[in-house]
Design a protein around this motif. Sequence first.
Motif, PDB file in Angstrom:
ATOM      1  N   ASP A  60     -14.479 -22.790  -8.782  1.00 14.32           N
ATOM      2  CA  ASP A  60     -15.023 -21.580  -9.407  1.00 14.32           C
ATOM      3  C   ASP A  60     -14.213 -21.148 -10.621  1.00 14.32           C
ATOM      4  O   ASP A  60     -14.036 -19.950 -10.870  1.00 14.32           O
ATOM      5  N   GLN A  83     -23.031 -32.210  -0.372  1.00 12.95           N
ATOM      6  CA  GLN A  83     -23.733 -32.273  -1.663  1.00 12.95           C
ATOM      7  C   GLN A  83     -23.098 -33.351  -2.544  1.00 12.95           C
ATOM      8  O   GLN A  83     -21.892 -33.333  -2.795  1.00 12.95           O
ATOM      9  N   GLU A 110     -20.543 -27.272 -12.037  1.00 12.55           N
ATOM     10  CA  GLU A 110     -21.215 -26.869 -10.796  1.00 12.55           C
ATOM     11  C   GLU A 110     -22.581 -26.256 -11.099  1.00 12.55           C
ATOM     12  O   GLU A 110     -22.765 -25.611 -12.130  1.00 12.55           O
ATOM     13  N   GLY A 111     -23.501 -26.434 -10.201  1.00  9.85           N
ATOM     14  CA  GLY A 111     -24.769 -25.708 -10.269  1.00  9.85           C
ATOM     15  C   GLY A 111     -25.691 -26.133 -11.398  1.00  9.85           C
ATOM     16  O   GLY A 111     -26.425 -25.305 -11.949  1.00  9.85           O
ATOM     17  N   VAL A 112     -25.684 -27.423 -11.757  1.00  9.40           N
ATOM     18  CA  VAL A 112     -26.582 -27.912 -12.800  1.00  9.40           C
ATOM     19  C   VAL A 112     -27.982 -28.082 -12.205  1.00  9.40           C
ATOM     20  O   VAL A 112     -28.165 -28.834 -11.253  1.00  9.40           O
ATOM     21  N   PRO A 135     -27.325 -29.821  -0.962  1.00  7.42           N
ATOM     22  CA  PRO A 135     -26.504 -30.275   0.164  1.00  7.42           C
ATOM     23  C   PRO A 135     -27.398 -30.934   1.222  1.00  7.42           C
ATOM     24  O   PRO A 135     -28.481 -30.428   1.511  1.00  7.42           O
ATOM     25  N   ILE A 194     -18.404 -16.614   6.094  1.00 11.13           N
ATOM     26  CA  ILE A 194     -16.992 -16.893   5.750  1.00 11.13           C
ATOM     27  C   ILE A 194     -16.193 -15.575   5.651  1.00 11.13           C
ATOM     28  O   ILE A 194     -15.089 -15.480   6.185  1.00 11.13           O
ATOM     29  N   LEU A 233     -20.045 -28.556   2.738  1.00 14.62           N
ATOM     30  CA  LEU A 233     -20.386 -27.128   2.745  1.00 14.62           C
ATOM     31  C   LEU A 233     -20.800 -26.721   4.153  1.00 14.62           C
ATOM     32  O   LEU A 233     -21.677 -27.338   4.762  1.00 14.62           O
ATOM     33  N   ARG A 255     -22.363 -24.912   7.327  1.00 16.04           N
ATOM     34  CA  ARG A 255     -23.605 -24.256   7.718  1.00 16.04           C
ATOM     35  C   ARG A 255     -23.459 -23.820   9.169  1.00 16.04           C
ATOM     36  O   ARG A 255     -22.918 -24.554   9.985  1.00 16.04           O
ATOM     37  N   GLY A 299     -25.166 -30.481  -8.631  1.00 18.12           N
ATOM     38  CA  GLY A 299     -26.203 -29.458  -8.741  1.00 18.12           C
ATOM     39  C   GLY A 299     -27.541 -29.952  -8.262  1.00 18.12           C
ATOM     40  O   GLY A 299     -27.733 -31.144  -8.018  1.00 18.12           O
ATOM     41  N   TYR A 300     -28.457 -29.003  -8.133  1.00 15.76           N
ATOM     42  CA  TYR A 300     -29.780 -29.309  -7.593  1.00 15.76           C
ATOM     43  C   TYR A 300     -30.529 -30.332  -8.437  1.00 15.76           C
ATOM     44  O   TYR A 300     -31.454 -30.971  -7.949  1.00 15.76           O
ATOM     45  N   GLU A 354     -19.252 -32.768  -1.748  1.00 14.23           N
ATOM     46  CA  GLU A 354     -18.572 -31.534  -1.346  1.00 14.23           C
ATOM     47  C   GLU A 354     -19.138 -31.133   0.010  1.00 14.23           C
ATOM     48  O   GLU A 354     -20.368 -31.033   0.174  1.00 14.23           O
ATOM     49  N   SER A 357      -9.943 -21.797   2.357  1.00 15.72           N
ATOM     50  CA  SER A 357      -9.775 -20.358   2.125  1.00 15.72           C
ATOM     51  C   SER A 357      -8.318 -20.044   1.769  1.00 15.72           C
ATOM     52  O   SER A 357      -7.399 -20.701   2.267  1.00 15.72           O
ATOM     53  N   SER A 402     -25.910 -18.453   5.851  1.00 14.86           N
ATOM     54  CA  SER A 402     -25.161 -18.902   4.671  1.00 14.86           C
ATOM     55  C   SER A 402     -23.660 -18.643   4.823  1.00 14.86           C
ATOM     56  O   SER A 402     -23.246 -17.608   5.367  1.00 14.86           O
TER      57      SER A 402
HETATM   58  P1  C2E Z   1     -18.570 -23.180  -3.638  1.00  7.06           P
HETATM   59  O1  C2E Z   1     -17.410 -23.876  -3.038  1.00  7.06           O
HETATM   60  O2  C2E Z   1     -18.450 -22.790  -5.066  1.00  7.06           O
HETATM   61  O3  C2E Z   1     -19.819 -24.138  -3.393  1.00  7.06           O
HETATM   62  C1  C2E Z   1     -20.875 -24.320  -4.295  1.00  7.06           C
HETATM   63  C2  C2E Z   1     -22.092 -23.520  -3.884  1.00  7.06           C
HETATM   64  O4  C2E Z   1     -23.099 -23.685  -4.881  1.00  7.06           O
HETATM   65  C3  C2E Z   1     -22.729 -24.001  -2.564  1.00  7.06           C
HETATM   66  O5  C2E Z   1     -23.293 -22.851  -1.924  1.00  7.06           O
HETATM   67  C4  C2E Z   1     -23.838 -24.927  -3.076  1.00  7.06           C
HETATM   68  O6  C2E Z   1     -24.880 -25.118  -2.135  1.00  7.06           O
HETATM   69  C5  C2E Z   1     -24.291 -24.148  -4.287  1.00  7.06           C
HETATM   70  N1  C2E Z   1     -24.979 -24.994  -5.276  1.00  7.06           N
HETATM   71  C6  C2E Z   1     -24.784 -26.302  -5.557  1.00  7.06           C
HETATM   72  N2  C2E Z   1     -25.581 -26.722  -6.553  1.00  7.06           N
HETATM   73  C7  C2E Z   1     -26.319 -25.659  -6.934  1.00  7.06           C
HETATM   74  C8  C2E Z   1     -27.343 -25.453  -7.945  1.00  7.06           C
HETATM   75  O7  C2E Z   1     -27.731 -26.353  -8.687  1.00  7.06           O
HETATM   76  N3  C2E Z   1     -27.843 -24.193  -8.039  1.00  7.06           N
HETATM   77  C9  C2E Z   1     -27.450 -23.178  -7.238  1.00  7.06           C
HETATM   78  N4  C2E Z   1     -28.011 -21.978  -7.408  1.00  7.06           N
HETATM   79  N5  C2E Z   1     -26.486 -23.323  -6.283  1.00  7.06           N
HETATM   80  C10 C2E Z   1     -25.936 -24.548  -6.131  1.00  7.06           C
HETATM   81  P2  C2E Z   1     -23.111 -22.585  -0.368  1.00  7.06           P
HETATM   82  O8  C2E Z   1     -23.226 -23.887   0.374  1.00  7.06           O
HETATM   83  O9  C2E Z   1     -24.019 -21.479   0.004  1.00  7.06           O
HETATM   84  O10 C2E Z   1     -21.597 -22.115  -0.259  1.00  7.06           O
HETATM   85  C11 C2E Z   1     -21.195 -20.897  -0.826  1.00  7.06           C
HETATM   86  C12 C2E Z   1     -19.692 -20.734  -0.783  1.00  7.06           C
HETATM   87  O11 C2E Z   1     -19.229 -20.635   0.558  1.00  7.06           O
HETATM   88  C13 C2E Z   1     -18.921 -21.913  -1.379  1.00  7.06           C
HETATM   89  O12 C2E Z   1     -18.919 -21.833  -2.791  1.00  7.06           O
HETATM   90  C14 C2E Z   1     -17.568 -21.685  -0.761  1.00  7.06           C
HETATM   91  O13 C2E Z   1     -16.861 -20.696  -1.468  1.00  7.06           O
HETATM   92  C15 C2E Z   1     -17.933 -21.126   0.615  1.00  7.06           C
HETATM   93  N6  C2E Z   1     -17.824 -22.214   1.606  1.00  7.06           N
HETATM   94  C16 C2E Z   1     -18.729 -23.163   1.961  1.00  7.06           C
HETATM   95  N7  C2E Z   1     -18.222 -24.001   2.888  1.00  7.06           N
HETATM   96  C17 C2E Z   1     -16.955 -23.592   3.134  1.00  7.06           C
HETATM   97  C18 C2E Z   1     -15.892 -24.048   3.988  1.00  7.06           C
HETATM   98  O14 C2E Z   1     -15.977 -25.067   4.697  1.00  7.06           O
HETATM   99  N8  C2E Z   1     -14.721 -23.316   3.974  1.00  7.06           N
HETATM  100  C19 C2E Z   1     -14.561 -22.221   3.162  1.00  7.06           C
HETATM  101  N9  C2E Z   1     -13.394 -21.562   3.218  1.00  7.06           N
HETATM  102  N10 C2E Z   1     -15.520 -21.777   2.333  1.00  7.06           N
HETATM  103  C20 C2E Z   1     -16.706 -22.450   2.315  1.00  7.06           C
END
Ligand code: C2E
Length: 289
Positions: free
Chosen positions: A177, A45, A234-236, A261, A78, A61, A63, A255-256, A59, A116, A73
């Motif tokens: 966060d 993203q 985040e998340g704008v 992503p 995770i 992320l 999948r 953000g979106y 960032e 993590s 998800s």
């Molecule tokens: P995070 O690190 O806080 O990642 C941001 C999450 O917000 C991502 O969800 C992203 O897709 C989502 N996001 C970004 N912009 C927006 C927006 O405008 N609106 C909304 N509603 N959401 C938005 P995602 O990809 O589902 O990941 C969720 C969480 O999973 C991540 O939160 C992170 O804590 C974890 N994660 C993802 N990839 C990894 C990884 O490689 N390793 C670890 N340990 N955790 C991961």
Amino acid sequence: AAKDGGRGRFHFYSNDLHSAAEERSQLERDLREAISEGQLELHYQPVVQTATERIAGFEALLRWKHPQHGYISPAKFIPIAEDTGLIQAIGEWAIRTACHDLASWPKSIRCAVNVSPLQFSNEQLPTIITSALAQAGVAPTRLELEITESVFLNDDEGTDAMFAALSGIGVRLALDDFGTGYSSLGYLKTAPFNKIKIDQSFVRGATVPGSRNGAIIASITSLAQELGMDTTAEGVETLDELDLVRMHGCSHIQGYIYEKPLNKAEATKRLETGLTAIARGPKSARAPR
Ligand code: C2E
Ligand code: MG
Ligand code: MG
Ligand code: MG
């Protein structure tokens, strides 16, 4: 009839419980093979620099493309990876893949990888990172590790030693966060963060009249600035949210509103074509999204 209905519901309920547990242990078995079967992907993203509206980096992320269930998800798998210890292998795969992909992008582009707390307490982490950077031929300052406040829950020497080791390598550190954990300001004093990521729960609803979120965003941003740290909102999602986080001085925006992503090919393409011009300029001059 009431009795029957009650019994019926109970029956369904216990079936659901049974299948939830079943599903989880099946996913656990499947996750063991996800790396070797090539089912994991990193999506990227864009993180946008507020001042220039250009992509500063991505960032990464995770999948999981499950052979039967499609994309799952990270919020779902995770925790399973953490409970089973698979997070160490999956986390290493993510670091190596991000470094490999970074090598194909311009040197000005950074990439953040989520780490993590269980990886953070693994003594092998610095070695894994050094080796991944060297193998890909990528400068340490291009890699940013995103860590949540929960690493401070075990407030021990190991935490300090890990921060020292990671700083020594020269990778950047971001506090992810921010505001959702126990948010003690004490650790901002000593832990070597380069960036604070303001959790999307503060951005969401910040534009509602009377919301306190704007004041919170403004305070976090000025605190970060005083400490020489960047901030990412985040998340704008909306133009109003975009205007608000800009006004409060967030140095970066994710953000979106700009981009979801993207897979690696799409992310690479976006570096060449740039962002769509939709968010540029004064509000009145913007085309509707
Ligand atoms: P995070 O690190 O806080 O990642 C941001 C999450 O917000 C991502 O969800 C992203 O897709 C989502 N996001 C970004 N912009 C927006 C927006 O405008 N609106 C909304 N509603 N959401 C938005 P995602 O990809 O589902 O990941 C969720 C969480 O999973 C991540 O939160 C992170 O804590 C974890 N994660 C993802 N990839 C990894 C990884 O490689 N390793 C670890 N340990 N955790 C991961
Ligand atoms: Mg993150
Ligand atoms: Mg986050
Ligand atoms: Mg999160």
